[in-house]
Design an enzyme around this catalytic site. Structure first.
Site, PDB file in Angstrom:
ATOM      1  N   GLY A  39       0.807  -1.210   0.000  1.00  0.00           N
ATOM      2  CA  GLY A  39       0.000   0.000   0.000  1.00  0.00           C
ATOM      3  C   GLY A  39       0.842   1.263   0.000  1.00  0.00           C
ATOM      4  N   ALA A  40       1.946   1.245  -0.746  1.00  0.00           N
ATOM      5  CA  ALA A  40       2.907   2.355  -0.687  1.00  0.00           C
ATOM      6  C   ALA A  40       2.640   3.452  -1.697  1.00  0.00           C
ATOM      7  CB  ALA A  40       4.320   1.817  -0.874  1.00  0.00           C
ATOM      8  N   ASN A  41       1.488   3.430  -2.352  1.00  0.00           N
ATOM      9  CA  ASN A  41       1.207   4.461  -3.348  1.00  0.00           C
ATOM     10  C   ASN A  41       0.661   5.752  -2.747  1.00  0.00           C
ATOM     11  OD1 ASN A  41      -1.164   2.447  -3.220  1.00  0.00           O
ATOM     12  ND2 ASN A  41      -2.126   4.329  -3.949  1.00  0.00           N
ATOM     13  N   GLY A  60      -0.441   7.925   1.365  1.00  0.00           N
ATOM     14  CA  GLY A  60      -0.593   7.915   2.814  1.00  0.00           C
ATOM     15  C   GLY A  60       0.615   7.420   3.574  1.00  0.00           C
ATOM     16  N   GLY A 108       1.961   4.484   3.807  1.00  0.00           N
ATOM     17  CA  GLY A 108       2.875   3.625   3.061  1.00  0.00           C
ATOM     18  C   GLY A 108       3.856   4.411   2.224  1.00  0.00           C
ATOM     19  N   SER A 131      -3.736  -0.388  14.725  1.00  0.00           N
ATOM     20  CA  SER A 131      -4.441   0.858  15.030  1.00  0.00           C
ATOM     21  C   SER A 131      -4.830   0.862  16.500  1.00  0.00           C
ATOM     22  CB  SER A 131      -5.708   0.974  14.174  1.00  0.00           C
ATOM     23  OG  SER A 131      -6.562   2.010  14.652  1.00  0.00           O
ATOM     24  N   TYR A 179     -13.411  -3.291  11.341  1.00  0.00           N
ATOM     25  CA  TYR A 179     -12.090  -2.668  11.345  1.00  0.00           C
ATOM     26  C   TYR A 179     -11.351  -2.998  12.643  1.00  0.00           C
ATOM     27  CZ  TYR A 179      -8.432   0.888  11.095  1.00  0.00           C
ATOM     28  OH  TYR A 179      -7.211   1.532  11.053  1.00  0.00           O
TER      29      TYR A 179
END
Length: 290
Positions: free
Chosen positions: A20-22, A24, A26, A137, A163
């Site tokens: 998820g590094a694209n 935020g 990440g 979280s 979540y």
């Protein structure tokens, strides 16, 4: 580390995978690691977005496709991996989205946030030489335990229950992974982190315009930046910490410099951690490889 007195080691010659590094957290994590010399692989569902993100990272990067909502994609990513992997950062996640299912029929938040990363870790673990860092979280406290009889929350789904369960699962996974690593004498560490209240696009996918609008206002007024929110992940990845360590911001308003973070009693339950591991092995058809 920006904004703290923490010393970051030279990571030259090492390779890191950040899911998820694209965008935020990440993306900000990838920037820091690449800036210290690591070769960073951006593992992302949308490779076009990944390439655009990589263009803003100073350092060596590579973009590879990974859809954590599809175990076939997870296996494909792992099967293609060659060579050592110093750091696996299980960062990607969804928060409080409408009820849906992954390609394999799992409740999406549990499937992406936990099961996808569980499978990825087991499939890559023989390559890992340093650490596995999993982003949880503070909202893991929203639930009192894993619903082992109904992990997909059929008939019981609410966005934040799902979540919270997935984020509790992240911590139990880290706890049991470290136990297993210790048992076989592996030098690899399993750690976890949470960003506190950080402004990212994670808070804008609920499908409820009022809810998302209120969170956007909160992001502007109360939240710290995504770059600050990524610091606990970097801390858990690079600092001298024990196995199963949980990093988070140390400020009173869930922000500030990274350091040790507390967790709920449910997140410290070793029996539940073992039970979750067994369930996750069954659901993903992957197992501890060492």
């Amino acid at each position: 580390m920006s904004g703290t007195s923490v010393h970051l080691p030279d990571l030259t010659g090492s390779t890191a995978v950040v899911t998820g590094a694209n965008s935020g957290l990440g993306l900000e994590t990838a920037k820091v690691l690449a800036g210290r010399g690591a070769r960073v692989v951006l593992a992302v569902r949308d490779t076009d977005k990944g390439e655009r993100a990589a263009a803003h990272i100073f350092g060596e990067t590579e973009v590879r496709p990974l859809d954590l909502a599809d175990l076939a994609s997870v296996r494909g990513f792992a099967d293609a991996w060659k060579g050592d992997l110093a750091l696996l950062v299980n960062n990607a996640g969804l928060m409080a989205v409408p009820e849906s299912r992954t390609a394999d029929g799992f409740e999406t938040q549990f499937g992406v946030n936990h099961l996808g990363h569980f499978a990825l870790t087991n499939l890559l673990l023989e390559h890992v030489t340093g650490r596995v860092v999993t982003v949880s979280s503070g909202l893991h406290r929203a639930v009192s335990g894993i619903d082992f009889d109904n992990p997909n929350l059929e008939g019981r789904y609410t966005p934040y229950r799902a979540y919270g369960q997935s984020k509790l699962a992240n911590l139990l996974f880290t706890l049991e992974l470290q136990r297993r690593l210790d048992e076989v004498g592996s030098p690899v560490l399993a750690t976890a982190a949470h960003p506190g209240y950080a402004a990212t696009n994670l808070q804008s996918r609920s499908g409820n315009h009022l809810h998302d609008g209120l969170l956007r206002i909160g992001n502007r007024i109360l939240a710290q930046s995504a770059s600050a929110g990524a610091l606990p992940t970097v801390y858990a990845a690079t600092q001298d910490v024990p196995g199963a360590f949980f990093a988070g911001p140390t400020g009173l308003l869930v922000n500030g410099a990274p350091g040790p973070s507390g967790r709920s009693a449910a997140a410290r339950d070793a029996d539940a951690a073992r039970r979750l591991w067994d369930l996750s092995e069954e659901m993903t058809a992957t197992s501890f490889p060492l």
